[in-house]
Design a protein around this motif. Structure first.
Motif, PDB file in Angstrom:
ATOM      1  N   VAL A  48       0.842  -1.206   0.000  1.00  0.00           N
ATOM      2  CA  VAL A  48       0.000   0.000   0.000  1.00  0.00           C
ATOM      3  C   VAL A  48       0.874   1.252   0.000  1.00  0.00           C
ATOM      4  O   VAL A  48       0.614   2.218  -0.740  1.00  0.00           O
ATOM      5  N   GLU A  49       1.923   1.253   0.797  1.00  0.00           N
ATOM      6  CA  GLU A  49       2.834   2.405   0.840  1.00  0.00           C
ATOM      7  C   GLU A  49       3.534   2.595  -0.502  1.00  0.00           C
ATOM      8  O   GLU A  49       3.752   3.725  -0.949  1.00  0.00           O
ATOM      9  N   PHE A  50       3.890   1.484  -1.162  1.00  0.00           N
ATOM     10  CA  PHE A  50       4.570   1.565  -2.458  1.00  0.00           C
ATOM     11  C   PHE A  50       3.663   2.135  -3.537  1.00  0.00           C
ATOM     12  O   PHE A  50       4.074   2.975  -4.340  1.00  0.00           O
ATOM     13  N   VAL A  51       2.400   1.672  -3.581  1.00  0.00           N
ATOM     14  CA  VAL A  51       1.512   2.088  -4.671  1.00  0.00           C
ATOM     15  C   VAL A  51       0.810   3.407  -4.390  1.00  0.00           C
ATOM     16  O   VAL A  51       0.276   4.035  -5.320  1.00  0.00           O
ATOM     17  N   ARG A  52       0.797   3.858  -3.159  1.00  0.00           N
ATOM     18  CA  ARG A  52      -0.019   5.023  -2.809  1.00  0.00           C
ATOM     19  C   ARG A  52       0.292   6.261  -3.654  1.00  0.00           C
ATOM     20  O   ARG A  52      -0.647   6.938  -4.130  1.00  0.00           O
ATOM     21  N   PRO A  53       1.559   6.617  -3.902  1.00  0.00           N
ATOM     22  CA  PRO A  53       1.798   7.790  -4.758  1.00  0.00           C
ATOM     23  C   PRO A  53       1.247   7.619  -6.169  1.00  0.00           C
ATOM     24  O   PRO A  53       0.705   8.580  -6.744  1.00  0.00           O
ATOM     25  N   TRP A  54       1.372   6.402  -6.734  1.00  0.00           N
ATOM     26  CA  TRP A  54       0.822   6.178  -8.067  1.00  0.00           C
ATOM     27  C   TRP A  54      -0.699   6.266  -8.047  1.00  0.00           C
ATOM     28  O   TRP A  54      -1.316   6.825  -8.970  1.00  0.00           O
ATOM     29  N   PHE A  55      -1.313   5.720  -7.023  1.00  0.00           N
ATOM     30  CA  PHE A  55      -2.771   5.765  -6.889  1.00  0.00           C
ATOM     31  C   PHE A  55      -3.264   7.202  -6.759  1.00  0.00           C
ATOM     32  O   PHE A  55      -4.173   7.630  -7.490  1.00  0.00           O
ATOM     33  N   ASP A  56      -2.676   7.958  -5.839  1.00  0.00           N
ATOM     34  CA  ASP A  56      -3.110   9.339  -5.621  1.00  0.00           C
ATOM     35  C   ASP A  56      -2.944  10.180  -6.878  1.00  0.00           C
ATOM     36  O   ASP A  56      -3.781  11.033  -7.199  1.00  0.00           O
ATOM     37  N   ASP A  57      -1.858   9.945  -7.610  1.00  0.00           N
ATOM     38  CA  ASP A  57      -1.607  10.694  -8.838  1.00  0.00           C
ATOM     39  C   ASP A  57      -2.688  10.421  -9.876  1.00  0.00           C
ATOM     40  O   ASP A  57      -3.181  11.344 -10.541  1.00  0.00           O
ATOM     41  N   VAL A  58      -3.081   9.152 -10.027  1.00  0.00           N
ATOM     42  CA  VAL A  58      -4.128   8.809 -10.988  1.00  0.00           C
ATOM     43  C   VAL A  58      -5.442   9.482 -10.619  1.00  0.00           C
ATOM     44  O   VAL A  58      -6.158  10.015 -11.489  1.00  0.00           O
ATOM     45  N   VAL A  59      -5.778   9.495  -9.338  1.00  0.00           N
ATOM     46  CA  VAL A  59      -7.027  10.120  -8.907  1.00  0.00           C
ATOM     47  C   VAL A  59      -7.036  11.602  -9.272  1.00  0.00           C
ATOM     48  O   VAL A  59      -8.033  12.129  -9.792  1.00  0.00           O
ATOM     49  N   VAL A  60      -5.935  12.280  -9.017  1.00  0.00           N
ATOM     50  CA  VAL A  60      -5.851  13.714  -9.353  1.00  0.00           C
ATOM     51  C   VAL A  60      -5.999  13.910 -10.862  1.00  0.00           C
ATOM     52  O   VAL A  60      -6.719  14.815 -11.324  1.00  0.00           O
ATOM     53  N   GLN A  61      -5.315  13.087 -11.649  1.00  0.00           N
ATOM     54  CA  GLN A  61      -5.407  13.208 -13.111  1.00  0.00           C
ATOM     55  C   GLN A  61      -6.831  12.924 -13.599  1.00  0.00           C
ATOM     56  O   GLN A  61      -7.348  13.616 -14.484  1.00  0.00           O
ATOM     57  N   ASP A  62      -7.483  11.927 -13.010  1.00  0.00           N
ATOM     58  CA  ASP A  62      -8.850  11.586 -13.410  1.00  0.00           C
ATOM     59  C   ASP A  62      -9.827  12.720 -13.107  1.00  0.00           C
ATOM     60  O   ASP A  62     -10.705  13.049 -13.917  1.00  0.00           O
ATOM     61  N   VAL A  63      -9.695  13.311 -11.925  1.00  0.00           N
ATOM     62  CA  VAL A  63     -10.583  14.415 -11.547  1.00  0.00           C
ATOM     63  C   VAL A  63     -10.432  15.575 -12.529  1.00  0.00           C
ATOM     64  O   VAL A  63     -11.431  16.167 -12.980  1.00  0.00           O
ATOM     65  N   ALA A  64      -9.190  15.894 -12.886  1.00  0.00           N
ATOM     66  CA  ALA A  64      -8.954  17.004 -13.809  1.00  0.00           C
ATOM     67  C   ALA A  64      -9.543  16.721 -15.186  1.00  0.00           C
ATOM     68  O   ALA A  64     -10.225  17.567 -15.775  1.00  0.00           O
ATOM     69  N   ARG A  65      -9.293  15.510 -15.725  1.00  0.00           N
ATOM     70  CA  ARG A  65      -9.817  15.169 -17.049  1.00  0.00           C
ATOM     71  C   ARG A  65     -11.336  15.151 -17.051  1.00  0.00           C
ATOM     72  O   ARG A  65     -11.986  15.685 -17.968  1.00  0.00           O
ATOM     73  N   THR A  66     -11.930  14.541 -16.036  1.00  0.00           N
ATOM     74  CA  THR A  66     -13.382  14.442 -15.977  1.00  0.00           C
ATOM     75  C   THR A  66     -14.023  15.824 -15.893  1.00  0.00           C
ATOM     76  O   THR A  66     -15.057  16.094 -16.536  1.00  0.00           O
ATOM     77  N   SER A  67     -13.423  16.728 -15.133  1.00  0.00           N
ATOM     78  CA  SER A  67     -13.956  18.092 -15.032  1.00  0.00           C
ATOM     79  C   SER A  67     -13.918  18.790 -16.380  1.00  0.00           C
ATOM     80  O   SER A  67     -14.877  19.474 -16.774  1.00  0.00           O
ATOM     81  N   LEU A  68     -12.803  18.631 -17.108  1.00  0.00           N
ATOM     82  CA  LEU A  68     -12.687  19.238 -18.437  1.00  0.00           C
ATOM     83  C   LEU A  68     -13.735  18.674 -19.386  1.00  0.00           C
ATOM     84  O   LEU A  68     -14.403  19.423 -20.110  1.00  0.00           O
TER      85      LEU A  68
END
Length: 455
Positions: free
Chosen positions: A348-368
């Protein structure tokens, strides 16, 4: 005597884990409910994989995945090369590849081809028994320890059980709790095609992928092995109008709008070899073990972390998890069952930065996309959006270091491009709004797509 290990689920994570463990001296049995692959790679496109619906969609194999395969399963990598899988450069305009960037490539392969090669490696391991067409559940824990698996033939005892059954499986769900969850904001529609014999593969934009970054939708073409390629078109989950993409004729009319894809279809160069397959209900999910989970239960890959397929990170994260688990087991002293809480926490600690980054990217794309579909001003959203790595790559003629940073990030060889220095470099080239408008202007409009669907 080495521990006996059960792996439930024979996908990429499960098979990789089994091979890595067997080569470290463990006795492994794999339980996979789907049928085994065909002997001949030529038949792999029609391999039924109801337990892995993602196999009907395109995959990318990023630098991190390639590095992990090269370092840990080099025979599998060689076998894929020997059977038509190419590695396409993703190193950009910088000239020779710099030391440490050897894995800035993308492998052009179907998901089924990768699993076909993994099955061939499994067949060569005397310490692995593969049970194909066998559904397995977890046995009841005894004194807080998971003691094996249950099949139609009864309970089979094991020292450790690895759950590689995938994101949507119900196996072991009573032992998992969600750490974080967010919608991806996209429904995929995918179709596979094959180039005619003798037709050369046209150039691609980004390694094995060519991208159409539209407003209100998105599309990408993926090169695979043996002359096969696929096209994916994404829409918002609530977009009823674009549901027509499920119709093959409507889908191909939209594909014809994309100039970047035209060389693949010129002069009848390609024919479809699949229907259009939708993939709805996508979510980013991060899980960990419940405090009362039994010892000896080890969730693997998508059971711990599931991310938007847009970013192609799932295979790399699953293989990284399999490698870490095998290394931990082979260096541990004593009872392996007690390691599950620690190894899951570390993953979980290893993947967490990759997971959080995807969520931020998804929110931005979906809003656009939602703003564009509603006819609202999407330009105002760009200032707060995270850096778009593909726009950074497009700007590398002016700033090669910016492009290299983006390529390493897309390849998962570095963790982030969301830094002050990156923002300053982007601002030095162009205003974010201008970059977004320039990218959007190269793609057909949302109205164009609607018109093609209704033609």
């Amino acid at each position: 005597m080495a521990a006996r290990i059960a792996v439930v689920g024979g996908g990429v994570g499960g098979l990789s884990s089994a091979i890595l463990l067997a080569r470290r001296g463990f006795e492994v049995e794999v339980f996979e409910r789907d049928a085994p692959p065909p002997a001949d790679l030529a038949d792999v496109q029609s391999w039924p994989r109801p337990g892995a619906p993602q196999s009907h969609h395109p995959h990318v194999y990023l630098g991190l995945f390639r590095r992990l395969l090269r370092e840990n399963l080099p025979d599998v990598l060689r076998d894929m090369h020997d059977h038509g899988v190419d590695e396409l450069p993703f190193s950009g305009i910088r000239g020779p590849v710099e030391p440490g960037d050897e894995d800035l490539v993308m492998m052009a392969a179907r998901r089924n081809t990768l699993e076909w090669a993994l099955h061939r490696a499994v067949a060569g391991e005397s310490r692995i028994r593969l049970h194909s067409g066998v559904s397995a559940q977890l046995a009841e824990p005894v004194d807080g320890v998971l003691t094996g698996v249950r099949t139609a033939a009864g309970v089979v005892d094991f020292d450790v059980v690895i759950d590689a059954t995938g994101a949507r499986s119900k196996v072991g769900q009573q032992y998992l709790e969600t750490v974080s969850e967010a919608e991806c904001g996209k429904v995929y529609n995918s179709r596979f095609y094959a180039l005619r014999d003798g037709v050369q593969r046209p150039p691609l934009q980004h390694g094995s992928v060519t991208v159409v970054d539209g407003l209100g939708y998105g599309a990408a073409l993926f090169a695979h092995d043996c002359g096969v390629f696929s096209i994916d078109i994404g829409r918002l989950p609530e977009d009823e109008a674009l549901k027509k993409l499920r119709d093959p004729d409507a889908f191909d009319r939209v594909v014809a709008l994309f100039d970047k894809f035209a060389p693949w279809f010129a002069a009848g160069n390609a024919t479809p070899i699949s229907d259009v397959v939708p993939m709805p209900g996508l979510r980013n999910v991060l899980r960990t073990l419940k405090p009362d989970a039994p010892r000896g239960y080890f969730p693997l890959g998508d059971r711990v972390c599931l991310t938007d397929p847009t970013f192609g990170r799932g295979l790399a994260l699953a293989l990284a998890h399999a490698v870490r688990l095998a290394e931990t087991f082979s260096t541990a002293d004593g009872d392996l069952t007690r390691l599950n809480a620690r190894t899951t926490r570390e993953q979980v600690e290893f993947v967490r930065p990759w997971f959080d980054d995807v969520v931020v990217q998804d929110v931005a794309r979906t809003s656009l996309w939602r703003a564009a579909v509603k006819g609202e001003s999407w330009q105002d959203l760009l200032a707060d959006a995270p850096p778009n790595p593909f726009l950074m790559i497009d700007a590398e003629e002016h700033d090669p270091e910016l492009g290299l940073a983006a390529r390493r990030y897309v390849s998962m060889l570095t963790r982030t491009v969301d830094t002050t220095e990156v923002y300053e470099r982007i601002q030095a080239i162009m205003e974010l709004s201008e970059a977004g408008e320039q990218a959007a202007s190269t793609a057909p409009t949302y109205t164009d797509v609607l018109a093609a669907l209704d033609a």
